[in-house]
Design a protein around this motif. Structure first.
Motif, PDB file in Angstrom:
ATOM      1  N   SER A 124       0.817  -1.214   0.000  1.00 19.09           N
ATOM      2  CA  SER A 124       0.000   0.000   0.000  1.00 19.09           C
ATOM      3  C   SER A 124       0.851   1.265   0.000  1.00 19.09           C
ATOM      4  O   SER A 124       0.303   2.375  -0.007  1.00 19.09           O
ATOM      5  N   GLY A 125       2.162   1.106   0.025  1.00 16.97           N
ATOM      6  CA  GLY A 125       3.047   2.265  -0.030  1.00 16.97           C
ATOM      7  C   GLY A 125       3.325   2.917   1.304  1.00 16.97           C
ATOM      8  O   GLY A 125       3.780   4.061   1.364  1.00 16.97           O
ATOM      9  N   VAL A 126       3.060   2.199   2.415  1.00 16.46           N
ATOM     10  CA  VAL A 126       3.311   2.742   3.748  1.00 16.46           C
ATOM     11  C   VAL A 126       4.804   2.650   4.070  1.00 16.46           C
ATOM     12  O   VAL A 126       5.434   1.620   3.829  1.00 16.46           O
ATOM     13  N   THR A 127       5.363   3.719   4.637  1.00 13.25           N
ATOM     14  CA  THR A 127       6.774   3.742   5.014  1.00 13.25           C
ATOM     15  C   THR A 127       6.912   4.181   6.474  1.00 13.25           C
ATOM     16  O   THR A 127       5.932   4.552   7.130  1.00 13.25           O
ATOM     17  N   LYS A 128       8.139   4.185   6.958  1.00 11.18           N
ATOM     18  CA  LYS A 128       8.402   4.573   8.341  1.00 11.18           C
ATOM     19  C   LYS A 128       8.109   6.054   8.583  1.00 11.18           C
ATOM     20  O   LYS A 128       8.002   6.498   9.732  1.00 11.18           O
ATOM     21  N   SER A 129       7.944   6.823   7.523  1.00 14.04           N
ATOM     22  CA  SER A 129       7.627   8.246   7.666  1.00 14.04           C
ATOM     23  C   SER A 129       6.142   8.491   7.916  1.00 14.04           C
ATOM     24  O   SER A 129       5.741   9.621   8.217  1.00 14.04           O
ATOM     25  N   ASP A 130       5.324   7.439   7.794  1.00 10.35           N
ATOM     26  CA  ASP A 130       3.880   7.599   7.937  1.00 10.35           C
ATOM     27  C   ASP A 130       3.424   7.551   9.388  1.00 10.35           C
ATOM     28  O   ASP A 130       4.118   7.034  10.267  1.00 10.35           O
ATOM     29  N   ARG A 131       2.216   8.102   9.590  1.00 11.48           N
ATOM     30  CA  ARG A 131       1.528   8.024  10.879  1.00 11.48           C
ATOM     31  C   ARG A 131       0.201   7.326  10.643  1.00 11.48           C
ATOM     32  O   ARG A 131      -0.666   7.844   9.932  1.00 11.48           O
ATOM     33  N   LEU A 132       0.050   6.138  11.215  1.00 10.48           N
ATOM     34  CA  LEU A 132      -1.130   5.310  10.970  1.00 10.48           C
ATOM     35  C   LEU A 132      -2.171   5.535  12.049  1.00 10.48           C
ATOM     36  O   LEU A 132      -1.877   5.403  13.248  1.00 10.48           O
ATOM     37  N   PHE A 133      -3.402   5.859  11.616  1.00 12.62           N
ATOM     38  CA  PHE A 133      -4.507   5.994  12.562  1.00 12.62           C
ATOM     39  C   PHE A 133      -5.377   4.750  12.462  1.00 12.62           C
ATOM     40  O   PHE A 133      -5.920   4.438  11.402  1.00 12.62           O
ATOM     41  N   LEU A 134      -5.536   4.035  13.580  1.00 13.29           N
ATOM     42  CA  LEU A 134      -6.338   2.809  13.619  1.00 13.29           C
ATOM     43  C   LEU A 134      -7.721   3.144  14.155  1.00 13.29           C
ATOM     44  O   LEU A 134      -7.913   3.325  15.361  1.00 13.29           O
ATOM     45  N   ALA A 135      -8.695   3.228  13.265  1.00 15.48           N
ATOM     46  CA  ALA A 135     -10.060   3.637  13.634  1.00 15.48           C
ATOM     47  C   ALA A 135     -10.915   2.412  13.927  1.00 15.48           C
ATOM     48  O   ALA A 135     -11.813   2.062  13.160  1.00 15.48           O
ATOM     49  N   PHE A 136     -10.631   1.756  15.034  1.00  9.19           N
ATOM     50  CA  PHE A 136     -11.436   0.601  15.425  1.00  9.19           C
ATOM     51  C   PHE A 136     -11.319   0.406  16.926  1.00  9.19           C
ATOM     52  O   PHE A 136     -10.395   0.899  17.565  1.00  9.19           O
ATOM     53  N   SER A 137     -12.289  -0.309  17.484  1.00 15.74           N
ATOM     54  CA  SER A 137     -12.271  -0.596  18.911  1.00 15.74           C
ATOM     55  C   SER A 137     -11.405  -1.817  19.178  1.00 15.74           C
ATOM     56  O   SER A 137     -11.437  -2.792  18.420  1.00 15.74           O
ATOM     57  N   PHE A 138     -10.652  -1.774  20.262  1.00 15.06           N
ATOM     58  CA  PHE A 138      -9.736  -2.867  20.561  1.00 15.06           C
ATOM     59  C   PHE A 138     -10.477  -3.989  21.288  1.00 15.06           C
ATOM     60  O   PHE A 138     -10.282  -4.204  22.483  1.00 15.06           O
ATOM     61  N   GLY A 139     -11.337  -4.675  20.553  1.00 16.43           N
ATOM     62  CA  GLY A 139     -12.075  -5.807  21.095  1.00 16.43           C
ATOM     63  C   GLY A 139     -11.502  -7.115  20.580  1.00 16.43           C
ATOM     64  O   GLY A 139     -10.384  -7.175  20.087  1.00 16.43           O
ATOM     65  N   PRO A 140     -12.278  -8.209  20.659  1.00  9.30           N
ATOM     66  CA  PRO A 140     -11.779  -9.517  20.223  1.00  9.30           C
ATOM     67  C   PRO A 140     -11.683  -9.698  18.712  1.00  9.30           C
ATOM     68  O   PRO A 140     -11.099 -10.665  18.241  1.00  9.30           O
ATOM     69  N   PHE A 141     -12.281  -8.772  17.920  1.00  2.00           N
ATOM     70  CA  PHE A 141     -12.141  -8.821  16.469  1.00  2.00           C
ATOM     71  C   PHE A 141     -10.672  -8.590  16.111  1.00  2.00           C
ATOM     72  O   PHE A 141     -10.077  -7.586  16.514  1.00  2.00           O
ATOM     73  N   ILE A 142     -10.083  -9.517  15.367  1.00  4.97           N
ATOM     74  CA  ILE A 142      -8.637  -9.461  15.135  1.00  4.97           C
ATOM     75  C   ILE A 142      -8.231  -8.328  14.207  1.00  4.97           C
ATOM     76  O   ILE A 142      -7.126  -7.793  14.310  1.00  4.97           O
ATOM     77  N   GLY A 143      -9.161  -7.982  13.292  1.00  5.21           N
ATOM     78  CA  GLY A 143      -8.997  -6.876  12.357  1.00  5.21           C
ATOM     79  C   GLY A 143      -7.651  -6.200  12.299  1.00  5.21           C
ATOM     80  O   GLY A 143      -6.703  -6.690  11.706  1.00  5.21           O
ATOM     81  N   PHE A 144      -7.563  -5.051  12.967  1.00  6.97           N
ATOM     82  CA  PHE A 144      -6.369  -4.229  12.849  1.00  6.97           C
ATOM     83  C   PHE A 144      -5.397  -4.399  14.014  1.00  6.97           C
ATOM     84  O   PHE A 144      -4.415  -3.674  14.106  1.00  6.97           O
ATOM     85  N   TRP A 145      -5.670  -5.356  14.906  1.00  3.24           N
ATOM     86  CA  TRP A 145      -4.682  -5.672  15.933  1.00  3.24           C
ATOM     87  C   TRP A 145      -3.353  -6.015  15.266  1.00  3.24           C
ATOM     88  O   TRP A 145      -2.290  -5.531  15.667  1.00  3.24           O
ATOM     89  N   ALA A 146      -3.424  -6.881  14.260  1.00  2.68           N
ATOM     90  CA  ALA A 146      -2.199  -7.308  13.584  1.00  2.68           C
ATOM     91  C   ALA A 146      -1.617  -6.198  12.725  1.00  2.68           C
ATOM     92  O   ALA A 146      -0.411  -6.186  12.456  1.00  2.68           O
ATOM     93  N   ALA A 147      -2.457  -5.253  12.289  1.00  2.00           N
ATOM     94  CA  ALA A 147      -1.948  -4.107  11.538  1.00  2.00           C
ATOM     95  C   ALA A 147      -0.994  -3.303  12.410  1.00  2.00           C
ATOM     96  O   ALA A 147       0.020  -2.770  11.940  1.00  2.00           O
ATOM     97  N   TYR A 148      -1.309  -3.215  13.699  1.00  2.00           N
ATOM     98  CA  TYR A 148      -0.437  -2.526  14.647  1.00  2.00           C
ATOM     99  C   TYR A 148       0.932  -3.201  14.687  1.00  2.00           C
ATOM    100  O   TYR A 148       1.971  -2.530  14.693  1.00  2.00           O
ATOM    101  N   GLU A 149       0.927  -4.538  14.697  1.00  3.00           N
ATOM    102  CA  GLU A 149       2.191  -5.273  14.720  1.00  3.00           C
ATOM    103  C   GLU A 149       2.970  -5.039  13.420  1.00  3.00           C
ATOM    104  O   GLU A 149       4.191  -4.855  13.435  1.00  3.00           O
ATOM    105  N   GLY A 150       2.255  -5.064  12.286  1.00  3.32           N
ATOM    106  CA  GLY A 150       2.919  -4.831  11.007  1.00  3.32           C
ATOM    107  C   GLY A 150       3.507  -3.437  10.920  1.00  3.32           C
ATOM    108  O   GLY A 150       4.593  -3.230  10.364  1.00  3.32           O
ATOM    109  N   ALA A 151       2.795  -2.458  11.495  1.00  3.06           N
ATOM    110  CA  ALA A 151       3.283  -1.071  11.476  1.00  3.06           C
ATOM    111  C   ALA A 151       4.569  -0.930  12.280  1.00  3.06           C
ATOM    112  O   ALA A 151       5.460  -0.157  11.916  1.00  3.06           O
TER     113      ALA A 151
END
Length: 426
Positions: A124-151
């Motif tokens: 997606s073209g994301v680099t270390k210069s980016d600031r990622l906003f995760l617009a989701f609730s930190f519940g049991p849905f795995i969704g963007f939990w792993a996105a945090y790890e990838g970031a």
């Protein structure tokens, strides 16, 4: 023509097919000894397998099997290969198509998730210069939990939006100058609607990339283009499953999804005959994950419908390309007066109308005949135009009902825009 890529097996470089066969054998040998669920399923399998044809003789795995197993062996079932003390993460499926599955990950499996999401962000073209906003609730849905790890692996700054209202999230995006937004397609549209009411000019914010997940909208051209116009940012799709992993992502061409074949084996079958479909045909996506030994899945029927294609993507990525991404769910397809209908096909047409704020699809029965109608929120007189376009494209007369602005629900996570009120004929 995509460039040929080699893969490492110890000190030897091999082509993808040989690499996948090796990874499959490593997985099969392991689960046949240490995973009680697959030890039973594969008890008659002779290992190692010598060819991919032998692999295709193995039984499929279904979500129903996994759910039943958790009912018989609560709470987590037998598909967790290690003692419970080895696991560090708990997640569960949404339960929209049945009982939620409870899925645990070990530290090693969670690292594997991180690697898979790293590929999503990189494409997606994301680099270390980016600031990622995760617009989701930190519940049991795995969704963007792993996105945090990838970031973290990318080295980008992560700004969590859990526990915030939509207005608070918009303020945080603006004040912290976030450059990448991660959310569902529905929520990207909902945030844009709220921003409009607040007088916020989204294209003037610092958001340059939006990565969507949870719904097929990110790969629906009209939906993607609507989000891009409202935000002034490029939209990239991502597909994954709590039980399977983050297996696919879009690229600079934005015409479909690439499956990460270094971590997943792809099959596309006819959901009725269970045989492989031909090139250009629709079929059900079947996946096997290579690196999640703590919760492996072998020949898992995802119930997602895709188009089988051998055409390479112009971006140069050599992995399996699924044009149009996920085009629907096997479970979502309904037959109305002899016509096969996927909700995503209707959405693709509705999203062509900028005047429509929100919509809902309703299946119902009238005079013992199944019918379908679309409810739309708009102040414009376009119901008759939409109805005509639906008839031309879908091949079926679909009633269009204009409803009061703000009367239809909005969604922060997976949307539920389909209501089935049909009377059972059983």
């Amino acid at each position: 023509m995509a460039a040929r890529t080699s893969y490492q097996i110890h000190e030897t470089e091999v082509e993808l097919s040989e690499y996948q066969l090796q990874k499959l054998n490593e997985l099969l040998v392991f689960v046949s000894q240490f995973n009680e669920f697959y030890k039973e399923k594969l008890k008659d399998t002779r290992l190692p397998i010598k060819t991919m044809e032998e692999f295709l003789q193995l039984p499929f795995t279904t979500k129903e099997e996994l759910a039943d197993d958790q009912q018989k062996y609560p709470p987590f079932g037998r598909n967790h290969s290690y003692p419970e003390t080895s696991y560090i993460r708990y997640h569960q499926t949404s339960g929209t198509s049945g009982r939620p599955l409870k899925v645990l990950d070990t530290a090693s499996s969670w690292k594997w998730w991180e690697d898979c999401w790293f590929e999503v962000l990189k494409s997606s073209g994301v680099t270390k210069s980016d600031r990622l906003f995760l617009a989701f609730s930190f519940g049991p849905f795995i969704g963007f939990w792993a996105a945090y790890e990838g970031a973290k692996k990318v080295g980008a700054l992560v700004i969590p939006g859990g526990g915030q209202s939509s207005k608070e999230r918009l303020y945080s995006i603006i004040e912290n100058k976030a450059t990448v937004l991660l959310c569902t397609p529905s929520y990207a549209l909902h945030l844009a609607e709220i921003a409009e009411d607040m007088g916020i000019d989204l294209p003037r914010t610092s958001i340059r990339i939006i990565i969507t997940a949870g719904e097929p909208g990110g790969s629906v051209p009209s939906t993607r283009q609507k989000i891009e116009k409202m935000w002034g940012a490029a939209v990239y799709d991502h597909v994954g499953m709590t039980e399977m992993g983050a297996y696919g992502y879009s690229c600079s061409e934005q015409k479909g999804i690439h499956v990460n074949e270094s971590q997943f084996l792809v099959e596309i079958i006819d959901p009725e005959t269970l045989k492989p479909v031909k090139q250009g045909e629709r079929g059900e996506l079947v996946l096997t994950n290579f690196g999640r030994y703590g919760y492996p899945l072998i020949r898992y029927r995802t119930r997602d419908m895709v188009i089988n294609s051998s055409e390479p993507c112009a971006c140069g990525n050599p992995y399996k390309f699924l044009p149009g991404g996920i085009i629907g769910r096997v479970d979502d397809m309904v037959v109305i007066r002899g016509v096969n209908i996927f909700p995503s096909s209707i959405e693709a047409i509705i999203r062509e109308f900028e005047e429509i704020k929100e919509f809902r699809i309703v299946y119902y029965t009238r005079e013992e005949m199944d019918q379908v109608k679309v409810q739309i929120e708009t102040s414009a007189d376009i119901a008759h135009i939409l109805a005509e376009r639906l008839r031309e494209r879908i091949g079926l007369r679909i009633d269009v009902e204009q409803v009061e602005l703000g009367s239809l629900p909005r969604f922060t996570m997976k949307s539920k825009r389909v209501i089935d009120e049909r009377i059972s004929k059983d």
